[in-house]
Scaffold this motif. Structure first.
Motif, PDB file in Angstrom:
ATOM      1  N   ALA A   1      -0.209  -6.866  -1.804  1.00 20.33           N
ATOM      2  CA  ALA A   1       1.082  -6.391  -1.292  1.00 20.33           C
ATOM      3  C   ALA A   1       1.537  -5.125  -2.008  1.00 20.33           C
ATOM      4  CB  ALA A   1       2.132  -7.482  -1.452  1.00 20.33           C
ATOM      5  N   GLN A   2       2.401  -4.382  -1.318  1.00 21.03           N
ATOM      6  CA  GLN A   2       3.057  -3.220  -1.943  1.00 21.03           C
ATOM      7  C   GLN A   2       4.446  -3.637  -2.463  1.00 21.03           C
ATOM      8  OE1 GLN A   2       5.493  -3.433   0.395  1.00 21.03           O
ATOM      9  NE2 GLN A   2       5.340  -1.533   1.643  1.00 21.03           N
TER      10      GLN A   2
ATOM     11  N   HIS B   1      -0.254  -3.698   1.646  1.00 22.28           N
ATOM     12  CA  HIS B   1      -0.346  -2.275   1.318  1.00 22.28           C
ATOM     13  C   HIS B   1      -1.071  -1.522   2.440  1.00 22.28           C
ATOM     14  CE1 HIS B   1      -1.482   1.383  -0.911  1.00 22.28           C
ATOM     15  NE2 HIS B   1      -0.536   1.056  -1.773  1.00 22.28           N
ATOM     16  N   ALA B   2      -0.611  -0.303   2.700  1.00 20.92           N
ATOM     17  CA  ALA B   2      -1.207   0.535   3.747  1.00 20.92           C
ATOM     18  C   ALA B   2      -2.711   0.709   3.539  1.00 20.92           C
ATOM     19  CB  ALA B   2      -0.522   1.897   3.778  1.00 20.92           C
ATOM     20  N   GLY B   3      -3.134   0.782   2.299  1.00 20.39           N
ATOM     21  CA  GLY B   3      -4.565   0.953   2.018  1.00 20.39           C
ATOM     22  C   GLY B   3      -5.378  -0.285   2.343  1.00 20.39           C
ATOM     23  N   VAL B   4      -4.764  -1.442   2.227  1.00 22.18           N
ATOM     24  CA  VAL B   4      -5.461  -2.693   2.535  1.00 22.18           C
ATOM     25  C   VAL B   4      -5.594  -2.851   4.048  1.00 22.18           C
ATOM     26  CG1 VAL B   4      -5.341  -5.207   2.312  1.00 22.18           C
ATOM     27  CG2 VAL B   4      -4.756  -3.732   0.358  1.00 22.18           C
TER      28      VAL B   4
ATOM     29  N   SER C   1      -5.757  -0.379   5.956  1.00 22.60           N
ATOM     30  CA  SER C   1      -6.774   0.630   6.280  1.00 22.60           C
ATOM     31  C   SER C   1      -8.181   0.138   5.947  1.00 22.60           C
ATOM     32  CB  SER C   1      -6.502   1.931   5.521  1.00 22.60           C
ATOM     33  OG  SER C   1      -5.314   2.536   5.997  1.00 22.60           O
ATOM     34  N   THR C   2      -8.306  -0.695   4.932  1.00 19.51           N
ATOM     35  CA  THR C   2      -9.618  -1.251   4.596  1.00 19.51           C
ATOM     36  C   THR C   2     -10.165  -2.075   5.766  1.00 19.51           C
ATOM     37  OG1 THR C   2      -9.037  -1.331   2.244  1.00 19.51           O
ATOM     38  CG2 THR C   2     -10.864  -2.737   2.955  1.00 19.51           C
TER      39      THR C   2
ATOM     40  N   THR D   1      -4.770   7.050   9.651  1.00 21.05           N
ATOM     41  CA  THR D   1      -4.031   5.850  10.025  1.00 21.05           C
ATOM     42  C   THR D   1      -2.553   6.187  10.154  1.00 21.05           C
ATOM     43  OG1 THR D   1      -5.510   4.695   8.495  1.00 21.05           O
ATOM     44  CG2 THR D   1      -3.781   3.389   9.533  1.00 21.05           C
TER      45      THR D   1
ATOM     46  N   PHE E   1       1.167   4.382  10.439  1.00 23.00           N
ATOM     47  CA  PHE E   1       1.794   3.095  10.140  1.00 23.00           C
ATOM     48  C   PHE E   1       3.077   2.987  10.951  1.00 23.00           C
ATOM     49  CE2 PHE E   1      -0.952   4.403   6.761  1.00 23.00           C
ATOM     50  CZ  PHE E   1      -1.777   3.290   6.663  1.00 23.00           C
TER      51      PHE E   1
END
Lengths: 150, 150, 150, 150
Positions: free
Chosen positions: D51-52, D58-61, D63-64, D91, D93
């Motif tokens: 989590a952020q 999280h945006a990166g997760v 994106s993963t 990406t 959001f």
């Protein structure tokens, strides 16, 4: 995806009026061929004046039509007093931009009060056949009078 | 970041020759003002023919100059027989594109045999002052004769 | 490019406090190694738990560190009551993400009241040598209390 | 858009085998829930470890998961000996990544021998309702044995 409702009942007339103020649309011969809340189609004729080194339409010219499509699709959902600005866009080029004309079809993916996200695709049309040549995703901003900053 | 060495000793003449084949550069008045291995600067004059609804240069026209800057920066590092294609680009618009002219400065971030990545920035110039108005990152592809597909 | 002045004199403490609230940073072992107005450096250790099929760090994990770097670089310039959200980002992957650790260096390109644009690069570090492996450009939004929409 | 035919009749088994080699998928609990030529759906469970600062994923997760979806959608159409690499992705959001789980649905937009373009969308799922939270467009590269460079 259901299109969100327009915030301005007069969106069609306002969008068409704003579009005519974009001088570059006339220079490139780009016209509106379909318009609805959250959606627009623009037509770009082939023109060697805007070609790149292989005789295809330049990626930036295709992006010009796609950007206006994304922006005006968003504009149809904005409040009556808002102006639209492009924050950023990304374009993927999928095939050479050769054809008699190009159709750019945009639609709104997210309609916030301040930020909107639109997607558009460009199709090359020749002899009634179409081919996908480019895809854009864009972030647009609604700017309201008296607001400063961006 | 050190610029990788060019694969073609005659890169400057080849790049200038290819640039003159882009008809859209002449239509928009875009010229090369500096050129080196992996780097290029293009000049775009302000022209109301290419303006958007607020009288600024259209985002797609700025992207046209930025894309050619990214593409030709990459082209300087390609092998003598390669052609350059834009795979994709993203542009962020940071300030209104108003000014007497625009300088687009590109440089190569990665120089692979098949794929290259360039970055470029557009500065509005008025009265000898410059302001950053847009930034692009682009993926370019080297296409060799006889190769098919993309 | 000159960094714009921070809107919050206490930006450093506020940024570090907000960073510790990102649970994913602890999960991935990401830490702040440098911080200034408009700039930040994060460190990401190599960890096979976050590897892709070739044993390199997954592109999404590199993007997680780059996104937090872009977001917190912007956050340092925001007003004291603002929260930061990522609007979008693009990442180019330039080399395999292999190394003992990764440094992600971000800086703000544009600092508006509502929207900010940051750029970041990820370097793989092994034996005191560094190699550029990825580059991100991101749009961030400052969200103020009581504001609705996005 | 019609999906192009797969170049490998055994694409499904090969894709599933390669997916299990991505350690990060197991770490994040990401699984394949649907697979066809040119299309894939991945499931990402909510997990506070990723989590952020507001408790969302999280945006990166996100994106993963989206990147693996885009990559494996492309992989289904590649030749039997090819490996897949991510060249770049963008990406957007669109809403906070909150939900019990997230479905990432990807499909191939262009299937070249060397380059492919995929698009994916992430939906947050709670109580059998889904909400679009993010959209990715990605460029993937097929890398063949013995080829050098990228």
């Amino acid at each position: 995806m259901p299109t969100p409702p327009p915030r301005n009942p007069d969106f069609a007339a306002r969008t068409r009026a704003d579009f005519t103020r974009q001088q570059v649309m006339q220079t490139m011969g780009i016209t509106i061929t379909a318009l609805a809340a959250g959606k627009i189609t623009l037509n770009l004729p082939f023109n060697t004046d805007f070609a790149q080194q292989h005789g295809f339409m330049h990626a930036g010219v295709i992006s010009t039509a796609l950007d206006s499509a994304c922006g005006y699709a968003a504009f149809t959902l904005m409040e009556p007093q808002a102006e639209v600005l492009t924050v950023e866009f990304k374009t993927s080029f999928l095939a050479p931009a050769q054809g008699d004309r190009f159709e750019c079809r945009a639609e709104v993916l997210k309609s916030g009060r301040t930020l909107m996200v639109s997607e558009a695709r460009a199709y090359a049309i020749s002899n009634n056949r179409e081919k996908l040549v480019a895809a854009m995703s864009a972030t647009l901003m609604a700017v309201y009078p008296r607001e400063t900053g961006r």
